[in-house]
Design a protein around this motif. Structure first.
Motif, mmCIF file in Angstrom:
data_model
loop_
_atom_site.group_PDB
_atom_site.id
_atom_site.type_symbol
_atom_site.label_atom_id
_atom_site.label_comp_id
_atom_site.label_asym_id
_atom_site.label_seq_id
_atom_site.Cartn_x
_atom_site.Cartn_y
_atom_site.Cartn_z
ATOM 1 N N THR A 138 33.984 13.366 7.743
ATOM 2 C CA THR A 138 34.252 15.351 7.921
ATOM 3 C C THR A 138 34.761 15.827 8.886
ATOM 4 O OG1 THR A 138 32.583 15.784 8.415
ATOM 5 C CG2 THR A 138 32.427 15.848 6.084
ATOM 6 N N GLY A 139 35.303 14.657 10.156
ATOM 7 C CA GLY A 139 36.563 15.328 10.932
ATOM 8 C C GLY A 139 37.215 14.168 11.354
ATOM 9 N N GLU A 140 38.335 14.163 12.433
ATOM 10 C CA GLU A 140 38.946 13.238 13.403
ATOM 11 C C GLU A 140 37.454 13.161 14.518
ATOM 12 O OE1 GLU A 140 43.016 14.107 14.399
ATOM 13 O OE2 GLU A 140 43.357 13.773 12.341
ATOM 14 N N ASN A 141 36.755 13.924 14.930
ATOM 15 C CA ASN A 141 35.740 13.923 15.738
ATOM 16 C C ASN A 141 34.707 12.766 15.791
ATOM 17 O OD1 ASN A 141 34.514 15.380 14.773
ATOM 18 N ND2 ASN A 141 33.187 16.232 15.689
ATOM 19 N N LYS A 142 34.571 11.978 14.350
ATOM 20 C CA LYS A 142 33.696 11.055 13.471
ATOM 21 C C LYS A 142 34.284 9.866 13.691
ATOM 22 C CE LYS A 142 30.884 15.544 11.723
ATOM 23 N NZ LYS A 142 32.275 16.323 12.283
ATOM 24 N N TYR A 143 33.576 9.250 13.720
ATOM 25 C CA TYR A 143 33.531 7.405 13.795
ATOM 26 C C TYR A 143 32.478 6.552 13.028
ATOM 27 C CZ TYR A 143 36.156 1.914 13.964
ATOM 28 O OH TYR A 143 36.814 1.728 14.445
ATOM 29 N N LEU A 144 32.836 5.918 12.236
ATOM 30 C CA LEU A 144 31.410 5.609 11.442
ATOM 31 C C LEU A 144 31.599 3.573 11.707
ATOM 32 C CD1 LEU A 144 29.118 5.245 8.703
ATOM 33 C CD2 LEU A 144 30.993 4.187 8.094
ATOM 34 N N LEU A 145 29.844 2.958 12.219
ATOM 35 C CA LEU A 145 30.328 1.497 12.778
ATOM 36 C C LEU A 145 29.742 1.481 11.657
ATOM 37 C CD1 LEU A 145 31.228 -0.971 13.665
ATOM 38 C CD2 LEU A 145 29.796 -0.144 15.783
ATOM 39 N N LEU A 146 30.355 0.932 9.831
ATOM 40 C CA LEU A 146 29.224 0.018 9.217
ATOM 41 C C LEU A 146 28.130 -0.917 9.276
ATOM 42 C CD1 LEU A 146 27.522 1.399 6.461
ATOM 43 C CD2 LEU A 146 29.589 0.065 5.751
ATOM 44 N N MET A 147 26.594 -1.253 9.609
ATOM 45 C CA MET A 147 26.874 -2.860 10.128
ATOM 46 C C MET A 147 26.535 -3.052 7.880
ATOM 47 S SD MET A 147 25.066 -2.034 13.047
ATOM 48 C CE MET A 147 26.296 -1.614 13.051
ATOM 49 N N PRO A 148 26.114 -4.551 7.972
ATOM 50 C CA PRO A 148 26.598 -5.378 7.252
ATOM 51 C C PRO A 148 25.252 -4.415 6.002
ATOM 52 C CG PRO A 148 26.235 -6.468 8.594
ATOM 53 C CD PRO A 148 26.189 -5.963 9.216
ATOM 54 N N GLU A 149 25.730 -4.808 4.882
ATOM 55 C CA GLU A 149 25.280 -4.497 3.854
ATOM 56 C C GLU A 149 23.397 -5.004 3.441
ATOM 57 O OE1 GLU A 149 23.684 -2.823 0.092
ATOM 58 O OE2 GLU A 149 25.739 -2.578 1.384
#
Length: 380
Positions: free
Chosen positions: A143-154
């Motif tokens: 929802t915004g450029e001020n956010k970063y998702l670092l997704l862990m392995p499933e």
């Protein structure tokens, strides 16, 4: 029941492979993450790790080590504190990176903490370290450029009741992201510990079974520095997986004397997570000697990286990896090897008590994802 029939067993045993995968994931994200973090401008940027339960303990485990390595202030504040008293933690004029750690990303407080930060802090940026690509936090990250998702392995999105691989993967990710300039060196340490645990898993299981067979009613975990947060997490595993039937506590070695030691009786096991810091070990050995001199039937279990004859002489059960390279590492990496011990002690004890570790609270008073929390509008 056989603990190896449980989903939780598989989720504990697969962690070393996940840690290695985690190093690769951070390496793949490191350029984009570096630009994101370094793009946060301000007079004094502050990083706040947040989460609830085990997700909070991620920050509790890693922040002291990270603070010793970089000049940015790094704090650990639970979402449960932020939500109930946001004005104490969310300064409108601060430059904050809120690092939200979460297995599911669906806990009410996790979502509310992000919304409060967006509402109250003028210069707010978010990093989401989560294990569920379909969770609410993962969706908010879009929802915004001020956010970063670092997704862990499933496979870190644990299906069992207790957080295991989800916790350790977020610990590894948090350290590597904030200390990304030394990623190659630190990544090699993570991979070394992972391989060591893989090679020793049968031995770890056998030693954990010895502890789980003890006739005890209470168990205490002691650790210093980063291992204090780890002790906190392992103590929670005891409560969760045994449905509260085995009482658990945690502290530092020095702190334990100041009142908490009152909990010790003849049906208590004290699990000591030895530090690799030579100065710290002096104090830890002092307490072991004190325990030994007191006598009684309490059981002193020591987890160590190297072989130490004096430490062994002052314990009832001494479990050491006897690995010189592990013994030279900073505790934040070496203690990952202790984490698996603690998780397995809780898992095996749960099964021996006739509890299903995958569902230790079938009546629903405690749930895998917290329920029943009402988030109230903040209007100050």
């Amino acid at each position: 029941m056989n603990f190896k029939d449980c989903v939780t067993w598989n989720e504990i045993a697969q962690q070393p492979g996940i840690w290695k995968e985690e190093v690769s994931i951070v390496k793949e994200n490191i350029e984009a993450l570096g630009k994101f973090i370094e793009g946060v401008k301000g007079d004094k940027v502050k990083v706040i790790f947040t989460g609830a339960g085990s997700s909070e303990f991620v920050g509790n485990t890693i922040c002291s080590y990270i603070n010793s390595r970089i000049d940015i202030e790094v704090l650990s504040v639970p979402t449960t504190d932020i939500v109930s008293m946001p004005e104490q933690y969310l300064d409108a004029d601060a430059d904050i990176i809120l690092v939200s750690c979460a297995r599911s990303g669906n806990s009410p407080e996790s979502v509310a903490a992000v919304e409060l930060a967006d509402k109250l802090v003028k210069n707010i940026h978010h990093i989401f370290i989560t294990c569920n690509k379909d969770g609410k936090l993962a969706k908010i990250s879009e929802t915004g450029e001020n956010k970063y998702l670092l997704l862990m392995p499933e496979r870190t999105n644990d299906k069992g009741f207790a957080m295991t691989g989800s916790f350790s993967s977020m610990v590894v990710a948090g350290v590597l992201v904030l200390l990304r300039k030394d990623l190659d060196v630190l990544g090699e340490k993570v991979e070394y510990v992972a391989s060591l645990v893989e090679r020793n898993l049968d031995k770890i299981v056998a030693n954990a079974e010895i502890v789980a067979d003890l006739d005890i009613e209470r168990i205490v975990y002691l650790g210093d520095g980063t291992s204090k947060g780890l002790a906190e997490e392992i103590a929670l595993k005891v409560l969760e997986l045994t449905g509260g039937k085995l009482a658990s506590f945690f502290n530092t070695f020095l702190g334990f004397r100041h009142g908490p030691k009152s909990i010790v009786n003849d049906k208590t096991a004290i699990v000591c997570l030895m530090s690799n810091n030579p100065y710290t070990r002096i104090y830890e050995l002092d307490l072991l000697k004190e325990f030994k001199n007191e006598g009684g039937k309490k059981q002193i279990i020591v987890l160590d990286t190297v072989y130490d004859e004096e430490v062994k002489a002052n314990s009832n059960y001494y479990f050491s990896y006897e690995d010189a390279k592990l013994g030279e590492m900073e505790d934040i990496f070496a203690s990952l090897s202790y984490l698996v011990y603690g998780q397995l002690i809780s898992l095996i004890k749960s099964a021996k008590l006739g509890i299903n570790p995958d569902n230790p609270c079938p009546t629903g008073e405690v749930n895998r994802v917290v329920k029943g929390v009402i988030i109230h509008e903040y209007n100050k």
